[in-house]
Motif scaffolding. Structure first.
Motif, PDB file in Angstrom:
ATOM      1  N   HIS A   1       3.948  41.426   0.008  1.00 57.98           N
ATOM      2  CA  HIS A   1       2.676  41.013  -0.602  1.00 57.98           C
ATOM      3  C   HIS A   1       1.960  39.993   0.285  1.00 57.98           C
ATOM      4  CE1 HIS A   1       2.279  42.847  -4.630  1.00 57.98           C
ATOM      5  NE2 HIS A   1       3.589  42.996  -4.547  1.00 57.98           N
TER       6      HIS A   1
ATOM      7  N   PRO B   1      17.488  40.275  -1.153  1.00 57.56           N
ATOM      8  CA  PRO B   1      17.509  39.206  -0.145  1.00 57.56           C
ATOM      9  C   PRO B   1      16.777  37.955  -0.644  1.00 57.56           C
ATOM     10  CG  PRO B   1      16.843  41.306   0.818  1.00 57.56           C
ATOM     11  CD  PRO B   1      16.777  41.464  -0.675  1.00 57.56           C
TER      12      PRO B   1
ATOM     13  N   ALA C   1      18.938  55.790  -3.874  1.00 55.65           N
ATOM     14  CA  ALA C   1      18.557  55.073  -2.649  1.00 55.65           C
ATOM     15  C   ALA C   1      17.640  55.908  -1.775  1.00 55.65           C
ATOM     16  CB  ALA C   1      19.812  54.710  -1.851  1.00 55.65           C
TER      17      ALA C   1
ATOM     18  N   ASN D   1      12.504  38.766  -5.239  1.00 53.93           N
ATOM     19  CA  ASN D   1      13.070  39.431  -4.061  1.00 53.93           C
ATOM     20  C   ASN D   1      12.189  39.018  -2.886  1.00 53.93           C
ATOM     21  OD1 ASN D   1      13.260  41.429  -1.952  1.00 53.93           O
ATOM     22  ND2 ASN D   1      14.245  42.832  -3.391  1.00 53.93           N
TER      23      ASN D   1
ATOM     24  N   ARG E   1      17.322  51.006  -9.609  1.00 58.40           N
ATOM     25  CA  ARG E   1      18.302  50.974 -10.710  1.00 58.40           C
ATOM     26  C   ARG E   1      17.641  51.655 -11.889  1.00 58.40           C
ATOM     27  NH1 ARG E   1      23.564  49.345  -9.178  1.00 58.40           N
ATOM     28  NH2 ARG E   1      23.293  47.785  -7.548  1.00 58.40           N
TER      29      ARG E   1
ATOM     30  N   THR F   1      14.701  48.813 -12.060  1.00 56.16           N
ATOM     31  CA  THR F   1      14.107  48.030 -10.982  1.00 56.16           C
ATOM     32  C   THR F   1      13.908  48.945  -9.780  1.00 56.16           C
ATOM     33  OG1 THR F   1      16.129  47.413  -9.838  1.00 56.16           O
ATOM     34  CG2 THR F   1      15.463  46.012 -11.665  1.00 56.16           C
ATOM     35  N   LEU F   2      13.013  48.515  -8.930  1.00 55.88           N
ATOM     36  CA  LEU F   2      12.809  49.188  -7.644  1.00 55.88           C
ATOM     37  C   LEU F   2      12.886  48.069  -6.624  1.00 55.88           C
ATOM     38  CD1 LEU F   2       9.935  51.644  -6.747  1.00 55.88           C
ATOM     39  CD2 LEU F   2      10.965  50.068  -5.145  1.00 55.88           C
ATOM     40  N   GLU F   3      13.944  48.027  -5.854  1.00 53.06           N
ATOM     41  CA  GLU F   3      14.122  46.902  -4.942  1.00 53.06           C
ATOM     42  C   GLU F   3      14.071  47.311  -3.490  1.00 53.06           C
ATOM     43  OE1 GLU F   3      17.035  44.819  -8.059  1.00 53.06           O
ATOM     44  OE2 GLU F   3      17.047  46.862  -7.297  1.00 53.06           O
ATOM     45  N   ILE F   4      13.390  46.505  -2.704  1.00 55.19           N
ATOM     46  CA  ILE F   4      13.462  46.645  -1.260  1.00 55.19           C
ATOM     47  C   ILE F   4      14.694  45.856  -0.837  1.00 55.19           C
ATOM     48  CG2 ILE F   4      12.215  46.436   0.914  1.00 55.19           C
ATOM     49  CD1 ILE F   4       9.678  45.931  -0.821  1.00 55.19           C
ATOM     50  N   ASN F   5      15.671  46.538  -0.279  1.00 58.56           N
ATOM     51  CA  ASN F   5      16.918  45.875   0.114  1.00 58.56           C
ATOM     52  C   ASN F   5      16.902  45.464   1.577  1.00 58.56           C
ATOM     53  OD1 ASN F   5      17.938  48.577  -1.707  1.00 58.56           O
ATOM     54  ND2 ASN F   5      18.265  46.531  -2.511  1.00 58.56           N
TER      55      ASN F   5
ATOM     56  N   LEU G   1      11.788  40.144  -0.007  1.00 62.38           N
ATOM     57  CA  LEU G   1      11.108  41.219   0.723  1.00 62.38           C
ATOM     58  C   LEU G   1       9.850  41.683  -0.013  1.00 62.38           C
ATOM     59  CD1 LEU G   1      14.122  43.339   2.020  1.00 62.38           C
ATOM     60  CD2 LEU G   1      12.983  41.384   3.065  1.00 62.38           C
ATOM     61  N   HIS G   2       9.934  41.733  -1.352  1.00 58.71           N
ATOM     62  CA  HIS G   2       8.722  42.046  -2.109  1.00 58.71           C
ATOM     63  C   HIS G   2       7.660  40.989  -1.828  1.00 58.71           C
ATOM     64  CE1 HIS G   2      11.208  44.228  -5.484  1.00 58.71           C
ATOM     65  NE2 HIS G   2      11.566  44.588  -4.275  1.00 58.71           N
TER      66      HIS G   2
ATOM     67  N   HIS H   1       4.777  47.031  -6.409  1.00 59.90           N
ATOM     68  CA  HIS H   1       4.882  46.115  -7.550  1.00 59.90           C
ATOM     69  C   HIS H   1       3.578  45.358  -7.713  1.00 59.90           C
ATOM     70  CE1 HIS H   1       9.078  46.512  -6.171  1.00 59.90           C
ATOM     71  NE2 HIS H   1       9.417  46.347  -7.424  1.00 59.90           N
TER      72      HIS H   1
ATOM     73  N   THR I   1      16.339  50.699  -3.086  1.00 59.20           N
ATOM     74  CA  THR I   1      17.168  51.297  -4.129  1.00 59.20           C
ATOM     75  C   THR I   1      16.492  51.108  -5.476  1.00 59.20           C
ATOM     76  OG1 THR I   1      18.492  49.284  -4.308  1.00 59.20           O
ATOM     77  CG2 THR I   1      19.438  51.084  -3.019  1.00 59.20           C
TER      78      THR I   1
ATOM     79  N   VAL J   1      21.280  44.889  -2.110  1.00 60.33           N
ATOM     80  CA  VAL J   1      21.149  43.450  -2.040  1.00 60.33           C
ATOM     81  C   VAL J   1      19.709  43.044  -2.352  1.00 60.33           C
ATOM     82  CG1 VAL J   1      20.586  43.444   0.424  1.00 60.33           C
ATOM     83  CG2 VAL J   1      21.788  41.504  -0.553  1.00 60.33           C
TER      84      VAL J   1
ATOM     85  N   LYS K   1      14.465  49.941   3.364  1.00 55.55           N
ATOM     86  CA  LYS K   1      15.490  50.534   2.494  1.00 55.55           C
ATOM     87  C   LYS K   1      15.154  50.152   1.068  1.00 55.55           C
ATOM     88  CE  LYS K   1      19.254  50.309   5.827  1.00 55.55           C
ATOM     89  NZ  LYS K   1      19.756  51.695   5.911  1.00 55.55           N
TER      90      LYS K   1
ATOM     91  N   VAL L   1      21.601  54.524 -10.257  1.00 51.51           N
ATOM     92  CA  VAL L   1      21.102  54.054  -8.966  1.00 51.51           C
ATOM     93  C   VAL L   1      20.693  55.244  -8.108  1.00 51.51           C
ATOM     94  CG1 VAL L   1      23.355  54.065  -7.782  1.00 51.51           C
ATOM     95  CG2 VAL L   1      21.613  52.407  -7.089  1.00 51.51           C
TER      96      VAL L   1
END
Lengths: 461, 461
Positions: free
Chosen positions: A231, A318, B200, A224, B328, B298-302, A226-227, B237, B326, A316, B324, B198
């Motif tokens: 970092h 990205p 958010a 991802n 899962r 998962t932990l995602e930065i969207n 953004l991750h 992460h 979300t 999403v 942002k 999910v």
């Protein structure tokens, strides 16, 4: 000797304010083509004034943008040459309804003169012009050669100044620059001996994915952006605010004991400083706030973005993230080399499977520093001691003065900012003003400065 | 016994395609009020078909949005009740010029039927409807009670489905749900036994500064919200992609040996998977890609943003940054508790002198999981073995199926997704299609499924 000049000027304050009023009435907004007539009027005003006071070779210099006004007095053969710098353009007056009087009508209320440019830079330029005029009138000449350069693009970043320096290299040469621009930080007496440089980078990090991915269909399996960007950007500073880029801050560039002593003399009230904007102290922990601000470099993320930033949520992953970075540089940090060190750091820390695109759209400006031994500093120190009876402090700006860097780039010489603006003047804002006492102090200091500079400079030759 | 039903249906394929054509001709786009007539036509079509096949109590259910169509057959007193779910609304047909034939005219080319909704969900709903009709016709009744629910808001997030469940609680009750929605992942035979949940969050980090600051006048002295946000997001992460939030993934929630064995049976071609979108493997390093996708959270930065993001550079020190996020979720992770763990982590890791605002605009949907012992799974396993001669694999979706979670939330019962869409159908895209073999396979499987489910279910009562 020039006390005579200063004494004479002290009797001329009303007339000087009258001429400043004519200058302010020239609505010379460089940013807006609608003000082209005002720009021409300001040039005409300057050319007439320079010719009238006995300066010679008065002409316009065309670098492709707003023309600069030039004049000289070259009757000190074998002596060095001082360039007097100012700018005749002003900021737009907007918002008009916030003005209490007409922006282009110089209006006195109490002990202040209100109008766009009253302070920046027409007020301080007037001090320079009136001092030169009275000096010529009373002393009959200067102790060195003088060239005047009043440019018309300072408020829009002086884009054609380098072209002017190149096209008129035979005219614009000299040994030192005394600038009517710049101002006093509220420390009086104070000599501005430096400012930080600047360089800018824009960074894009891309994963190898060909598109943004659905976090349900791909989340957890792959990178991802953004991750990775978080970092990467986090790697630039430690938790205390030190820049963690190898080669960023050479040991030799660290503040000297003398610089730190000068900063301490300012006795900055840190509590008041932080209270003024609600901030808390953070940064290189071994330095005071004023040292961090003026003697240490910074690496700032000015913007970052990526992914979905609209309302609600969008699941999403990205494949691209972006950041804007600027660096404020101190002496001993080359703008390009320092940017290169940051780029090396970013490339070394970007995770495998990602790729960086880094754009650096300008070479950057180096920090600017005036040595204690510069005739400009020695002369200013003596003048300010004499006028105020106090020891002048050395101040440095945390910001960048592109003009001084441009001048050193092109002419290879030093500039002393010797303007008389004060923070209370509200430059660039509605109801910009200039204290009448600033004019009084200015027309006392400038003639003494010319004399003292001549004495020291000619001794050192 | 229902082999008779399947055998009968196999002779009816042309007639079934004809009726699917009538259904597709109802332009039922739920997102666009211009298609209100098509929505009404689709409801009329369904009501007539349900009444015509012998279902009773046919009616519209009004939850405040697009009405749902309901019908039942309750002639198995003392027996459990199966709810058959589908949706009659479709995605908008845009872009129209990308269609090779009229979107609302079912058009056969080769062995495929083209049209909006041909696959999602009118194709698979038709399999369910035809199977129920033939079953009633040939068997004279079902081995359990049946309620049909075809709703009209699936493509817009089913906003009024909870209101329908509440208002018609006396009608919509039952023991299990067989959904005509959902599809086959390309693994055949396969049983969909779960999907991730999910939740958010939107995070704003603010420094204490009252405004964005000029990096020349303040840079180096005080906090930059973008630096702090980068550090904060990076703390979520480790470099290998593990989520570093305490309490995020309880040990008990980790994939079971059985789940991992089922995943291994899929024998996912990881190289082909990553090649399909150009990605590289990243994430929990002790798990395969399919495990990370379906069995791990998962932990995602969207999205993340802050500061200046326009052209060129602006030397600003932002006082706010945004992200942002979300999550899962897998079974064993409560959406609210997991979000709370993330919030605790963010608050614990936000630097002193900053403050967080965290908005979680919904309670989130938990992961959905069907146990091996569910009659739905046991029946599906037997049917698919019998039809294909192979051992059905268990598949899980990495995404979230809000309908199954909504149903479990409101009715407290399990749903098996038993639709026949395939990835090649291009649902939601122009030229959506349905393979005629999918209809053949569907009308073989559904009658057998009803029989088998009745046998197992009635044994287990």
């Amino acid at each position: 000797m020039s006390q005579r000049v200063a004494d004479h000027l002290a009797t001329q304050i009303e007339a000087i304010i009258g001429r400043l009023g004519q200058y302010v009435a020239c609505a010379s907004v460089s940013a807006d083509p609608a003000f082209e007539n005002g720009m021409a009027a300001a040039r005409d005003f300057l050319m007439a004034r320079l010719a009238g006071m006995g300066m010679e070779n008065v002409q316009l210099l065309d670098g492709g943008g707003h023309k600069a006004v030039y004049a000289d007095w070259m009757h000190a053969p074998g002596k060095p040459t001082l360039i007097v710098y100012g700018h005749y353009d002003v900021q737009p007056p907007d918002p008009l309804d916030a003005w209490e009087s007409e922006p282009f009508v110089l209006t006195q209320r109490g002990d202040r003169l209100y109008g766009r440019g009253a302070s920046d830079n027409k007020g301080s330029s007037t001090i320079a012009l009136e001092s030169l005029a009275a000096y010529l009138q009373i002393e009959g000449g200067f102790p060195f050669n003088v060239r005047c350069l009043f440019e018309g693009e300072e408020e829009v970043g002086a884009p054609s100044l380098p072209a002017i320096f190149e096209r008129y290299a035979d005219l614009i040469k000299g040994d030192l620059v005394l600038s009517a621009d710049g101002g006093r930080n509220g420390f009086w007496p104070a000599i501005n001996v430096g400012c930080r440089g600047v360089n800018a980078l824009e960074v894009t990090l891309r994963t190898s994915a060909v598109r943004d991915l659905h976090s349900g269909r791909y989340g957890g399996t792959t990178r991802n952006a953004l991750h990775d960007m978080a970092h990467l950007l986090a790697s630039l500073h430690d938790a205390e605010g030190r820049v963690m880029v190898e080669g960023f801050l050479p040991e030799a560039a660290r503040p000297t004991e003398q610089q730190r002593r000068h900063s301490a003399e300012l006795a900055m009230d840190e509590d008041a400083f932080f209270a003024s904007f609600g901030g808390v102290a953070h940064g290189y922990p071994d330095y005071t706030a004023i040292e961090r601000l003026t003697l240490m470099p910074t690496l700032e993320i000015n913007g970052m973005w990526g992914g979905y930033t609209g309302p609600g949520s969008k699941t999403v992953i990205p494949n691209a993230a972006h950041a804007k970075i600027t660096i404020r540089l101190i002496a001993g940090q080359d703008p390009r080399e320092t940017a290169a060190a940051v780029i090396r750091h970013l490339e070394a820390h970007a995770p495998e499977g990602t790729r960086l695109e880094i754009r650096s759209d300008r070479g950057g400006a180096p920090a600017y520093s005036l040595g204690e031994e510069s005739p400009l500093v020695v002369a200013a120190d003596r003048v300010l001691r004499e006028i105020t009876g106090k020891t002048p402090v050395r101040v440095r700006s945390g910001g960048t003065s592109p003009i001084t860097a441009t001048i050193r780039d092109h002419l290879g010489i030093d500039t002393l900012m010797f303007g008389f603006s004060l923070p209370a003047d509200g430059v660039h804002a509605p109801n910009e003003s200039y204290a009448i006492t600033s004019i009084r102090e200015g027309v006392t200091c400038w003639p003494l400065m010319l004399t003292e500079l001549g004495r020291i400079w000619n001794q050192s030759q």
